[in-house]
Every structure is written in structure tokens, then in C-alpha cells.
Scaffold this motif. Sequence first.
Motif, mmCIF file in Angstrom:
data_model
loop_
_atom_site.group_PDB
_atom_site.id
_atom_site.type_symbol
_atom_site.label_atom_id
_atom_site.label_comp_id
_atom_site.label_asym_id
_atom_site.label_seq_id
_atom_site.Cartn_x
_atom_site.Cartn_y
_atom_site.Cartn_z
ATOM 1 N N GLY A 1 41.708 27.255 53.934
ATOM 2 C CA GLY A 1 41.718 27.940 52.664
ATOM 3 C C GLY A 1 41.776 27.155 51.533
ATOM 4 N N THR A 2 42.048 25.792 51.355
ATOM 5 C CA THR A 2 42.041 24.944 50.245
ATOM 6 C C THR A 2 40.438 24.422 49.975
ATOM 7 N N GLY A 3 39.954 24.093 51.251
ATOM 8 C CA GLY A 3 38.483 23.462 51.365
ATOM 9 C C GLY A 3 37.672 24.849 50.569
ATOM 10 N N TYR A 4 37.573 25.757 51.253
ATOM 11 C CA TYR A 4 36.826 26.882 50.849
ATOM 12 C C TYR A 4 37.087 27.157 49.250
ATOM 13 N N ALA A 5 38.210 27.585 48.941
ATOM 14 C CA ALA A 5 38.708 27.516 47.507
ATOM 15 C C ALA A 5 38.106 26.664 46.700
ATOM 16 N N VAL A 6 38.335 25.456 46.890
ATOM 17 C CA VAL A 6 37.927 24.545 45.986
ATOM 18 C C VAL A 6 36.285 24.456 45.835
ATOM 19 N N TRP A 7 35.650 24.692 47.165
ATOM 20 C CA TRP A 7 34.185 24.542 47.168
ATOM 21 C C TRP A 7 33.674 25.980 46.360
ATOM 22 N N VAL A 8 34.209 26.930 46.506
ATOM 23 C CA VAL A 8 33.729 28.176 45.840
ATOM 24 C C VAL A 8 34.160 28.026 44.391
ATOM 25 N N GLY A 9 35.192 27.660 43.908
ATOM 26 C CA GLY A 9 35.671 27.446 42.680
ATOM 27 C C GLY A 9 34.867 26.409 41.829
ATOM 28 N N ILE A 10 34.178 25.356 42.483
ATOM 29 C CA ILE A 10 33.242 24.320 41.794
ATOM 30 C C ILE A 10 31.957 25.020 41.723
ATOM 31 N N GLY A 11 31.606 25.648 42.816
ATOM 32 C CA GLY A 11 30.364 26.519 42.604
ATOM 33 C C GLY A 11 30.343 27.408 41.705
ATOM 34 N N ALA A 12 31.151 28.366 41.391
ATOM 35 C CA ALA A 12 31.222 29.283 40.564
ATOM 36 C C ALA A 12 31.458 28.994 39.366
ATOM 37 N N GLY B 1 30.348 21.377 46.475
ATOM 38 C CA GLY B 1 30.524 22.371 45.510
ATOM 39 C C GLY B 1 29.424 22.320 44.578
ATOM 40 N N VAL B 2 29.160 21.090 44.146
ATOM 41 C CA VAL B 2 27.936 20.871 42.917
ATOM 42 C C VAL B 2 26.693 21.453 43.514
ATOM 43 N N ARG C 1 35.991 34.546 28.811
ATOM 44 C CA ARG C 1 35.211 33.905 29.989
ATOM 45 C C ARG C 1 35.689 32.451 30.058
ATOM 46 N N VAL C 2 35.937 31.617 29.176
ATOM 47 C CA VAL C 2 36.487 30.283 29.125
ATOM 48 C C VAL C 2 37.898 30.386 29.665
ATOM 49 N N SER C 3 38.630 31.188 29.428
ATOM 50 C CA SER C 3 40.126 31.443 29.986
ATOM 51 C C SER C 3 39.935 31.540 31.492
ATOM 52 N N CYS C 4 38.834 32.651 31.991
ATOM 53 C CA CYS C 4 38.611 32.958 33.228
ATOM 54 C C CYS C 4 38.541 31.809 34.001
ATOM 55 N N LEU C 5 37.316 30.832 33.527
ATOM 56 C CA LEU C 5 36.943 29.605 34.207
ATOM 57 C C LEU C 5 38.252 28.724 34.245
ATOM 58 N N LEU C 6 38.918 28.548 33.383
ATOM 59 C CA LEU C 6 39.904 27.614 33.305
ATOM 60 C C LEU C 6 40.973 28.032 34.437
ATOM 61 N N LEU C 7 41.520 29.322 34.537
ATOM 62 C CA LEU C 7 42.079 29.927 35.695
ATOM 63 C C LEU C 7 41.470 29.399 37.095
ATOM 64 N N ILE C 8 40.112 29.475 37.155
ATOM 65 C CA ILE C 8 39.472 29.034 38.621
ATOM 66 C C ILE C 8 39.647 27.480 38.899
ATOM 67 N N VAL C 9 39.571 26.905 37.824
ATOM 68 C CA VAL C 9 39.919 25.397 37.539
ATOM 69 C C VAL C 9 41.301 25.013 38.027
ATOM 70 N N GLY C 10 42.189 25.766 37.363
ATOM 71 C CA GLY C 10 43.494 25.505 37.659
ATOM 72 C C GLY C 10 43.926 25.778 39.018
ATOM 73 N N GLY C 11 43.315 26.841 39.445
ATOM 74 C CA GLY C 11 43.754 27.094 40.959
ATOM 75 C C GLY C 11 43.301 26.264 42.042
ATOM 76 N N ALA C 12 42.094 25.800 41.611
ATOM 77 C CA ALA C 12 41.688 24.761 42.541
ATOM 78 C C ALA C 12 42.306 23.598 42.539
#
Length: 104
Positions: free
Chosen positions: A56-67, A10-11, A86-97
Motif C-alpha cells: 500500500g505504501t509503495g504503490y501510493a507513493v509511486w502513483v503519487g509521484i506519477g500523478a 515514480g518519475v 489544483r495546487v491544493s489537491c497536488l499538495l494533498l497528494i504529496v502530503g499523503g505520500a
Amino acid sequence: MAWVVLIVAGVLETVWAVALEASRGFSRPLPTVLFAVALALSMGGLAYAMRSIPLGTGYAVWVGIGAVGTALYGIAALGDALTAARVSCLLLIVGGAVGLKVLH
């Protein structure tokens, strides 16, 4: 081990995204080579991790880290706006992952 590889992959997604922008349409050799190497390693890491992590889990986490990584790079290095939305949206991505990892 698969989760560590997935996080590194992801990094590396962030690395190839930044290198892609820096390559200016593949017209600059060094960023273009960095893009290709990081892309291959990132995809290889994702493929390895998905041997034991659900698709689904692997891809979502990978994309989330990258995004998130790419967005943070844009904020820190390129002057992209840092807003509460923007910070709120990024936190939503992290929370989902994180949720996908916990529920795995």
C-alpha cells in the motif's frame, strides 16, 4: 535503496504518461518506444521496491509521484490551468505520500 528506486520509478511513471499522450494512440514511433521503455522500467522499479516496502505504501507513493509529476508537466508544458484548487489537491497528494513514508 528501495526508496530511491521507488522515487525513480515514480518519475518514470510521469515519463511514460507524457510519452503515451505524445504517441497519439501509438501512431508515433519515437514516443511509443519511450512509453514502452519507461513503462517497463517503472514497473520493474516498483516491483523491486515492493520487496521491502509494504504494498500500500509503495504503490501510493509511486502513483503519487506519477500523478503530481504528470500534473506539473501539464501545467508547465501543455498550458493546463494553474489554480489554487489544483495546487491544493497536488499538495494533498504529496502530503499523503510523505505521511505514508513517515508512518512506514
